[in-house]
Design an enzyme around this catalytic site. Structure first.
Site, PDB file in Angstrom:
ATOM      1  CB  CYS A  73      -0.987  -0.033   1.158  1.00 44.90           C
ATOM      2  SG  CYS A  73      -2.314   1.181   0.964  1.00 44.90           S
ATOM      3  CG  HIS A  85      -4.148  -3.386   2.421  1.00 55.76           C
ATOM      4  ND1 HIS A  85      -3.223  -2.980   3.348  1.00 55.76           N
ATOM      5  CD2 HIS A  85      -4.700  -2.267   1.913  1.00 55.76           C
ATOM      6  CE1 HIS A  85      -3.216  -1.664   3.425  1.00 55.76           C
ATOM      7  NE2 HIS A  85      -4.105  -1.191   2.561  1.00 55.76           N
ATOM      8  CD  GLU A 121      -2.153  -6.082   4.907  1.00 58.15           C
ATOM      9  OE1 GLU A 121      -1.694  -6.440   3.803  1.00 58.15           O
ATOM     10  OE2 GLU A 121      -2.291  -4.894   5.234  1.00 58.15           O
TER      11      GLU A 121
END
Lengths: 264, 210
Positions: free
Chosen positions: B82, B184, B186
């Site tokens: 990001c 992202h 994650e």
């Protein structure tokens, strides 16, 4: 293009999924993280946890829930209920939540939205609105010329906020800093009759941020309708998934078949 | 062997989700800004949310710009996520502008998303523009989760992936051992975990891991 989202919602009390519901296929029926993991595996795009814990002493449990969720679930999740300050929000965001949702606290003190947005960015701030139809034709009648209006309620719908209408409050909340609207129809909530498309559309068409439709999903066709007819960016569902009636993946396959772009 | 990855902590954004996602794919993850700890790692992740000028200030305050350049020179794989991706580029126009770390060629600019809501938030399909060790096992068109208002304009050969939001924008970059993704991983469910596992695999084979 951002894909339309399907968001299971879990009501949580003192860190446990609310009693009285009948979660299917779980060893520990009361554990929200276990359910969240299952929804992630089934293709849920996000999750919302609404903390309905009454006692202030037990509020720490929601931070613990955020932490445990972030340990095991790798999709974005929102925590709502009891967020009254930047410090409250900081605690759950630090624990791994992606957004906070505020409802009564923002109505009591609208500048909370600005404080949250200044600290964390508008993308972290969801304004939750519980709307109840008060003007125009009854929901069951066919569309006609008289425009409907929707009042805003707090405390789980027990009290109407005077002088607030849902569309106006959504617009104001966004101008103050909210980045997304979680819009619940109290008329439809729990009915399985489908989302209030007129309400959803009225808000979605008047604001520049994503709107999550909530309240009333009973059939998979309702999810598609909320997007195509209600102009929602996302659909929130609780009972149709919790009771095992449908799987998240089935819901998304149905939406895709209806021509709605979703992540499969 | 499992890779040891340092998540650089410069005081911006939630690092816990990245840490947990790495642990989930078998990585020993450590959130740190301590040079000794970072130098002991097989790979470095540069995370971040917020505005790039402020992030660069923080990075310089902690001397992390030099540490990142040194690690890059040692051939250690670096992954920006990001804002961390944007920081790898040369400059940004955000908030009056700022330099970046300059590990990848090109500037960072606002999304050209006319008529659409910015920030771009949500799941968008990512098209791979070429093959990469980072994207192994992930078909072109796999959706990932985004939250951003800016995106890089990679020069040279760094462009790895693009997504569409109003117009097509660069959302993944790679040059030698420097990688970056605008989305992202994650928070991108199994696809994101696969990408992180791929990065861990690259780290395990890096010179520092030997």
């Amino acid at each position: 293009m951002a894909l339309k989202r399907v968001i299971p919602c879990l009501d949580v009390n003192a860190g446990r999924v609310v009693k009285g519901t009948n979660f299917v296929g779980l060893r520990d029926a009361g554990d929200p993280v276990e359910l969240a993991e299952r929804y992630d595996a089934e293709g849920a795009d996000e999750l919302v946890f609404l903390d309905i814990t009454a006692s202030h002493e037990q509020r720490e449990t929601i931070v613990e829930l955020a932490r445990r969720t972030a340990d095991n679930v790798f999709i974005p999740f929102t925590i709502g209920g009891g967020i009254r300050s930047v410090a409250d929000a900081q605690a759950v965001l630090d624990a791994g939540a992606d957004k906070v949702s505020v409802n009564s606290a923002a109505l009591a003190r609208p500048e909370l939205l600005t404080e949250l947005s200044d600290h964390f960015g508008a993308q972290c701030v969801v304004i939750a609105i519980d709307a109840k139809r008060e003007g125009g034709p009854p929901l069951s009648s066919p569309p006609c010329a008289a425009p409907a209006t929707w009042g805003v309620h707090v405390n789980g719908g027990r009290r109407q906020v005077e002088g607030r209408d849902a569309v106006g409050w959504a617009e104001e909340a966004i101008s103050l800093g909210a980045g997304e609207v979680l819009l619940t129809s109290m008329d439809r909530d729990g009915t399985s009759d489908g989302y209030d498309l007129e309400l959803t559309r009225a808000v979605a068409d008047s604001v520049s941020v994503p709107v999550i439709a909530s309240g009333g999903a009973g059939e998979l066709s309702h999810l598609s309708e909320a997007v195509s007819g209600g102009h929602a960016d996302a659909v929130l569902c609780a009972s149709i998934f919790h009771y095992g009636r449908y799987r998240v993946r089935e819901a998304k396959e149905r939406m895709a078949a209806d021509g709605i772009p979703v992540r499969l | 062997m499992s890779a040891r990855i340092a998540i650089l902590d410069y005081g911006m954004g939630n690092l816990r989700s990245a840490e947990k996602a790495l642990e989930h794919v078998g990585v020993t993850a450590r959130i740190s800004r301590d040079p000794v700890e970072v130098q002991a790692a097989d790979g470095v992740i540069l995370p971040g949310v917020g505005a790039m000028p402020r992030a660069m200030e923080r990075i310089r305050e902690h001397g992390l710009d030099e540490l990142i350049a040194e690690r890059r020179g040692a051939g250690v794989p670096i992954l920006g996520i990001c804002l961390g991706l944007q920081l790898l580029f040369e400059s940004t126009s955000e908030f009056g502008g700022s330099d970046g770390l300059g590990l990848l060629e090109g500037p960072v600019g606002e999304l050209e998303a006319e008529g659409l809501k910015v920030p771009h938030i949500g799941w968008s399909p990512v098209r791979w523009e070429r093959e990469s060790r980072l994207t192994e096992g992930l078909p072109s068109g796999t959706p990932f989760y985004f939250v951003h208002s800016f995106a890089p304009r990679p020069g040279g050969e760094a462009l790895l992936g693009t997504a569409e939001y109003g117009s097509r924008f660069a959302c993944a970059a790679e040059r030698e051992n420097v990688f970056g993704v605008q989305f992202h991983p994650e928070k991108s469910s199994s696809a994101g975990l696969r990408l992180l596992a791929n990065f861990a695999g690259i780290c395990a084979k890096s010179p520092a891991a030997a």
